[in-house]
Write an enzyme that holds these catalytic residues in place. Structure first.
Site, mmCIF file in Angstrom:
data_model
loop_
_atom_site.group_PDB
_atom_site.id
_atom_site.type_symbol
_atom_site.label_atom_id
_atom_site.label_comp_id
_atom_site.label_asym_id
_atom_site.label_seq_id
_atom_site.Cartn_x
_atom_site.Cartn_y
_atom_site.Cartn_z
ATOM 1 N N GLU A 9 14.914 34.318 -4.903
ATOM 2 C CA GLU A 9 16.232 34.243 -4.262
ATOM 3 C C GLU A 9 16.116 33.892 -2.784
ATOM 4 O O GLU A 9 16.839 33.037 -2.265
ATOM 5 C CB GLU A 9 16.954 35.594 -4.403
ATOM 6 N N THR A 29 7.815 44.852 -10.343
ATOM 7 C CA THR A 29 6.936 45.298 -11.427
ATOM 8 C C THR A 29 5.789 44.335 -11.685
ATOM 9 O O THR A 29 4.724 44.746 -12.131
ATOM 10 C CB THR A 29 7.734 45.479 -12.726
ATOM 11 N N ASP A 160 -1.662 22.174 -1.909
ATOM 12 C CA ASP A 160 -2.383 20.911 -2.106
ATOM 13 C C ASP A 160 -1.472 19.750 -2.498
ATOM 14 O O ASP A 160 -1.944 18.649 -2.768
ATOM 15 C CB ASP A 160 -3.493 21.066 -3.142
ATOM 16 N N GLU A 217 12.976 33.965 -13.688
ATOM 17 C CA GLU A 217 14.414 33.813 -13.921
ATOM 18 C C GLU A 217 14.643 32.704 -14.958
ATOM 19 O O GLU A 217 13.832 31.791 -15.090
ATOM 20 C CB GLU A 217 15.132 33.464 -12.621
#
Length: 238
Positions: A9, A29, A160, A217
């Site tokens: 976000e 987590t 890179d 997400e």
């Protein structure tokens, strides 16, 4: 302060802003984003990095996909994106309790989703390279870790100018059971049913839409195009 979803976000707003640095205090987590950079999980040590660390310019990824509403969506991602089974795994993980931690939650979701997953032919283009085959997943990596500690792309370098793209082929249950434990040590490659390509643009499509995942997400489905955004974020690292 948060996990990989919080980093995702914040990245949407910070990308490309001159003179602005991101410092992460890991409290989620999975802690997958911070693992690549050696940012410590212990609160006091993470605060010390935020205060005294140096800035590293890292690449981001930009994804253009079909949103759940049916139109075109666009988002940035900082760590790892994918199209295929891992999108369904991330969705299941987010919908269930993570009381046992990210590693156990993700491993359990992997086994549950895999048992019901049916592979279709997936068409992938990485720069000028084309592949078409039955695949479980296309992993587009800027960082090295996802899924609560799986070192899925051990050689990925986040500055890179290239993605490491892991094509995971038509695995059997035996393949999964033998290979899954190795992913946590980055020992799963090379594998006869996997291929790693490198490139700055990746396109993925299939006859049946596949779920797309960005830093854990799930914003939509294929068709999806991933593009590298070079050195778009300044991150505080040890």
């Amino acid at each position: 302060m948060g996990g990989d979803g919080t980093v995702n976000e914040i990245t949407q707003g910070l990308a490309g802003r001159d003179g602005v640095e991101l410092a992460v205090i890991p409290r989620g987590t999975g802690w997958d984003f911070v693992r690549t950079y050696g940012i410590p999980r212990r609160l006091e040590d993470a605060v010390a990095v935020a205060r005294d660390g140096h800035a590293r310019e890292i690449d981001l990824g930009r994804a253009r996909y079909r949103s759940w509403a049916g139109g075109e969506g666009e988002s940035l991602f900082a760590n790892i994106a994918s199209a295929g089974m891992s999108g369904a795994i991330a969705k299941r993980t987010n919908e269930t309790s993570k009381a046992l931690g990210g590693k156990v939650s993700y491993a359990w979701a992997t086994l549950t989703v895999f048992a019901r997953w049916g592979n279709d032919v997936v068409r992938v283009r990485v720069d000028e390279e084309n592949r078409s085959a039955r695949m479980h997943d296309v992993v587009v990596a800027n960082g090295r870790f996802f899924g609560g500690g799986m070192m899925i792309c051990p050689e990925a370098e986040p500055d890179d100018g290239l993605f490491d793209v892991l094509l995971i082929g038509d695995l059997t249950k035996r393949d999964l059971m033998l290979t899954l434990p190795k992913t946590y040590r980055g020992r799963h490659l090379p594998h006869p049913k996997a291929e790693v390509l490198r490139g700055a643009t990746v396109e993925v499509d299939a006859d049946e839409p596949l779920p797309v995942e960005l830093d854990g997400e799930q914003p939509g489905t294929t068709p999806v195009r991933f593009e590298i955004v070079p050195r778009a974020l300044r991150l505080r690292v040890p």
